[in-house]
Design an enzyme around this catalytic site. Structure first.
Site, PDB file in Angstrom:
ATOM      1  N   TYR A   1      -3.644   6.169   3.902  1.00  0.00           N
ATOM      2  CA  TYR A   1      -2.947   6.015   2.619  1.00  0.00           C
ATOM      3  C   TYR A   1      -2.693   7.390   2.025  1.00  0.00           C
ATOM      4  O   TYR A   1      -3.600   8.040   1.513  1.00  0.00           O
ATOM      5  CB  TYR A   1      -3.761   5.168   1.646  1.00  0.00           C
TER       6      TYR A   1
ATOM      7  N   GLY B   1       0.814 -11.457  -2.094  1.00  0.00           N
ATOM      8  CA  GLY B   1       2.087 -11.361  -1.391  1.00  0.00           C
ATOM      9  C   GLY B   1       2.867 -10.111  -1.733  1.00  0.00           C
ATOM     10  O   GLY B   1       4.087 -10.151  -1.910  1.00  0.00           O
TER      11      GLY B   1
END
Length: 325
Positions: A56, A206
């Protein structure tokens, strides 16, 4: 905040995924002060489970957590991941779970996180070029040395999980799991429960879609990875809006937000599940952690469980090739 056990690790029922503070999403890396406030607010609200990875940034998210958690390290179960950076020359986004690479990766993560141990160390994606037995053997050595407390896998399939667990107990498997990503229920989840391995769902909302706030991709920055995600493009996006609308309808009935309902549905799937919704905003971490107090009725859970599958794959083809199911 309630707590559960992932193996021998006690964690808050809802964790915090830190990726979006530095990587992947619109606005990532633009407001470190707000990200730090979000991390500190999460701790105040009882969140003890925080997730990051060396990829990341790369690296900048671990560095952020190292700064933000200084003086508070013992308040959290800190998880990070290796295997998507090949430190022998190929660099980021190259699978490498060889023992030599693991030994380099863990030292880098420990330094960036400003800590003497990692509580849960995941293989980020299964490396087809390295037997999982070799990878877990190297991780078991790190457990013995005290550099990591527990071993995890991410997006691993049943056979890999069994082979890994036979070498050293696997504490948790992190995989995408939500109302619109349920592919692991048939093959993976039964194996985890048979072996006593916890499940850590990432992207439980999601990638923001289930919050009902995403009605268009026009506001996404050019480097927002959702721009290339099949579920956020073309006809798939329009079809998937119907799923978000159904979640919103249940939320109105339950007196909660859509995000809280999506998380409450996940929590209702078992007491061995600890989702890690990601955010870089204080208001969102307050909203997400409050899902721990939302109680859905059996009828509401059934209604949500009956939603149609999301249209489109979870990742572009390049990402799918790195996943096992």
């Amino acid at each position: 905040m309630k707590h559960i056990l992932l193996g021998d690790l006690e964690v808050s029922r809802i964790g915090l995924g830190a990726m979006g503070m530095s990587h992947g999403y619109t606005g990532a890396g633009t407001d470190e002060a707000e990200s730090v406030r979000t991390l500190h607010r999460a701790l105040e609200l009882g969140v003890t489970f925080i997730d990051t990875a060396e990829i990341y940034g790369p690296y900048t998210n671990e560095e952020l957590l190292g700064r933000a958690l200084r003086g508070r390290r013992d308040q959290v179960v800190l998880a990070t991941k290796f295997g998507l950076v090949s430190h022998g020359g190929a660099g980021p986004w190259n699978l490498d779970s060889g023992p030599a690479n693991i030994r380099v990766a863990v030292e880098g993560s420990l330094k960036r996180l400003d800590t003497d141990r990692i509580d849960l160390y995941y293989q980020h994606r299964v490396d087809p070029n390295t037997p999982i037995e070799d990878t877990v053997g190297a991780l078991a050595d790190l457990v013995t040395q005290g550099k990591i407390r527990a071993i995890g896998l991410s997006e691993a399939g049943p056979e890999t999980i069994r082979r890994a667990h036979a070498v050293h107990p696997v504490t948790a498997v992190q995989s995408e799991y939500s109302l619109w990503t349920r592919g692991l229920e048939e093959r993976v989840l039964p194996v985890l429960r048979e072996l006593g391995i916890g499940l850590v769902p990432f992207s439980p909302l999601g990638r923001g879609f289930l919050t009902g706030k995403v009605r268009s991709t026009d506001g996404f920055a050019e480097d927002d990875f959702r721009r290339g995600n099949p579920r956020f493009t073309g006809e798939n996006f329009q079809r998937n809006l119907r799923i978000a609308d159904e979640v919103e309808a249940v939320a109105a009935e339950a007196g909660a937000t859509p995000a809280q309902v999506a998380l409450a549905w996940l929590l209702a799937q078992g007491d061995d599940i600890a989702p890690i919704p990601g955010t870089k905003r204080v208001s969102r971490v307050e909203e997400n952690t409050a899902a721990d107090g939302v109680r859905l009725t059996p009828r509401q859970i059934d209604r949500l469980s009956s939603l149609p599958p999301a249209a489109g794959d979870t990742h572009p083809e390049s990402g799918l090739r790195m996943m096992e199911r």
